[in-house]
Design a protein around this motif. Sequence first.
Motif, PDB file in Angstrom:
ATOM      1  N   GLY A  38       2.532   5.180  -5.845  1.00  0.00           N
ATOM      2  CA  GLY A  38       2.040   4.099  -4.908  1.00  0.00           C
ATOM      3  C   GLY A  38       0.695   3.391  -5.252  1.00  0.00           C
ATOM      4  N   ALA A  39       0.029   4.228  -5.870  1.00  0.00           N
ATOM      5  CA  ALA A  39      -1.300   3.535  -6.234  1.00  0.00           C
ATOM      6  C   ALA A  39      -1.047   2.780  -7.158  1.00  0.00           C
ATOM      7  N   VAL A  40      -0.539   3.394  -8.325  1.00  0.00           N
ATOM      8  CA  VAL A  40      -0.247   2.525  -9.588  1.00  0.00           C
ATOM      9  C   VAL A  40       0.561   1.096  -9.406  1.00  0.00           C
ATOM     10  N   ILE A  41       1.451   1.234  -8.619  1.00  0.00           N
ATOM     11  CA  ILE A  41       2.266  -0.044  -8.335  1.00  0.00           C
ATOM     12  C   ILE A  41       1.125  -0.984  -7.598  1.00  0.00           C
ATOM     13  N   THR A  42       0.609  -0.470  -6.421  1.00  0.00           N
ATOM     14  CA  THR A  42       0.084  -1.443  -5.823  1.00  0.00           C
ATOM     15  C   THR A  42      -1.337  -1.946  -6.506  1.00  0.00           C
ATOM     16  N   SER A  43      -1.992  -1.208  -7.406  1.00  0.00           N
ATOM     17  CA  SER A  43      -3.030  -1.513  -8.148  1.00  0.00           C
ATOM     18  C   SER A  43      -2.648  -2.326  -9.162  1.00  0.00           C
ATOM     19  N   ILE A  44      -1.694  -2.369  -9.762  1.00  0.00           N
ATOM     20  CA  ILE A  44      -1.089  -3.374 -10.667  1.00  0.00           C
ATOM     21  C   ILE A  44      -0.747  -4.779 -10.048  1.00  0.00           C
ATOM     22  N   PHE A  45      -0.293  -4.712  -8.867  1.00  0.00           N
ATOM     23  CA  PHE A  45      -0.104  -5.859  -8.156  1.00  0.00           C
ATOM     24  C   PHE A  45      -1.387  -6.663  -7.619  1.00  0.00           C
ATOM     25  N   VAL A  46      -2.122  -5.750  -7.251  1.00  0.00           N
ATOM     26  CA  VAL A  46      -3.682  -6.355  -7.043  1.00  0.00           C
ATOM     27  C   VAL A  46      -4.239  -6.807  -8.457  1.00  0.00           C
ATOM     28  N   GLY A 102      -2.761  -1.773 -18.376  1.00  0.00           N
ATOM     29  CA  GLY A 102      -2.529  -0.495 -18.857  1.00  0.00           C
ATOM     30  C   GLY A 102      -3.539   0.803 -18.999  1.00  0.00           C
ATOM     31  N   GLU A 103      -4.934  -0.049 -18.818  1.00  0.00           N
ATOM     32  CA  GLU A 103      -6.116   0.897 -18.741  1.00  0.00           C
ATOM     33  C   GLU A 103      -6.092   1.407 -17.093  1.00  0.00           C
ATOM     34  N   ILE A 104      -5.910   0.454 -16.182  1.00  0.00           N
ATOM     35  CA  ILE A 104      -5.809   0.569 -14.907  1.00  0.00           C
ATOM     36  C   ILE A 104      -4.786   1.857 -14.775  1.00  0.00           C
ATOM     37  N   VAL A 105      -3.629   1.608 -15.217  1.00  0.00           N
ATOM     38  CA  VAL A 105      -2.742   2.687 -14.745  1.00  0.00           C
ATOM     39  C   VAL A 105      -3.193   4.218 -15.594  1.00  0.00           C
ATOM     40  N   GLY A 106      -3.635   4.143 -16.560  1.00  0.00           N
ATOM     41  CA  GLY A 106      -4.219   5.048 -17.123  1.00  0.00           C
ATOM     42  C   GLY A 106      -5.463   5.920 -16.337  1.00  0.00           C
ATOM     43  N   VAL A 160      -6.957   3.203  -4.458  1.00  0.00           N
ATOM     44  CA  VAL A 160      -6.762   4.678  -5.094  1.00  0.00           C
ATOM     45  C   VAL A 160      -7.695   5.577  -4.007  1.00  0.00           C
ATOM     46  N   GLY A 161      -8.798   5.141  -3.395  1.00  0.00           N
ATOM     47  CA  GLY A 161      -9.268   6.022  -2.467  1.00  0.00           C
ATOM     48  C   GLY A 161      -8.229   6.680  -1.243  1.00  0.00           C
ATOM     49  N   ALA A 162      -7.706   5.613  -0.763  1.00  0.00           N
ATOM     50  CA  ALA A 162      -6.960   5.662   0.379  1.00  0.00           C
ATOM     51  C   ALA A 162      -5.420   6.549  -0.154  1.00  0.00           C
ATOM     52  N   SER A 163      -5.159   6.440  -1.476  1.00  0.00           N
ATOM     53  CA  SER A 163      -4.006   6.910  -1.984  1.00  0.00           C
ATOM     54  C   SER A 163      -4.448   8.498  -2.111  1.00  0.00           C
ATOM     55  N   TRP A 164      -5.667   8.750  -2.658  1.00  0.00           N
ATOM     56  CA  TRP A 164      -5.941   9.995  -2.854  1.00  0.00           C
ATOM     57  C   TRP A 164      -6.018  10.783  -1.686  1.00  0.00           C
TER      58      TRP A 164
END
Length: 153
Positions: A26-34, A58-62, A124-128
């Motif tokens: 969820g964090a990855v999908i949302t962050s890529i969208f952002v 790609g770096e954000i995903v990593g 990412v903070g909320a997802s964690w």
Amino acid sequence: MTAHVQPYKKFKMPFNYVQVVIATFGAVITSIFVYFVSEAAGASMYFSGGLFTHLTFGEIVGFIVLPFAVLGFITFLIGRSRPGFCKIAQWIGVAVAVLSIANAILYAADPASGIGLAVIHLVVGASWYLAVNNSNKKYNEEAAASQGELVAT
């Protein structure tokens, strides 16, 4: 009549590690969208300091997947012997994500990049926080009650 809970067998499962996998996804999908919305809004994703001069998706995903996988597993292992650690880990992770927003904003080449990365940090903070939620507490209480360890007085 009130319920009195006697000490019960602690189940060695503070949370299900699948929660970490789902929250990571969820964090990855949302962050890529952002990230892509930020770029569409004019963010260059260039930074004047830090590890990278240009941040790619790609770096954000990593940067999301690796910490979630490793730190989530460590939290899971420690949480098995000390379930209270999960609550501490939740807040430490949120604090790190929120405090690191300052670095993103200070070194961003333009305001749109800083705002985009700040939003990613919040996601990412909320997802964690949700990933490391001590959600099996209710399960443990229900299991103890089903074993007859919940005594009504």
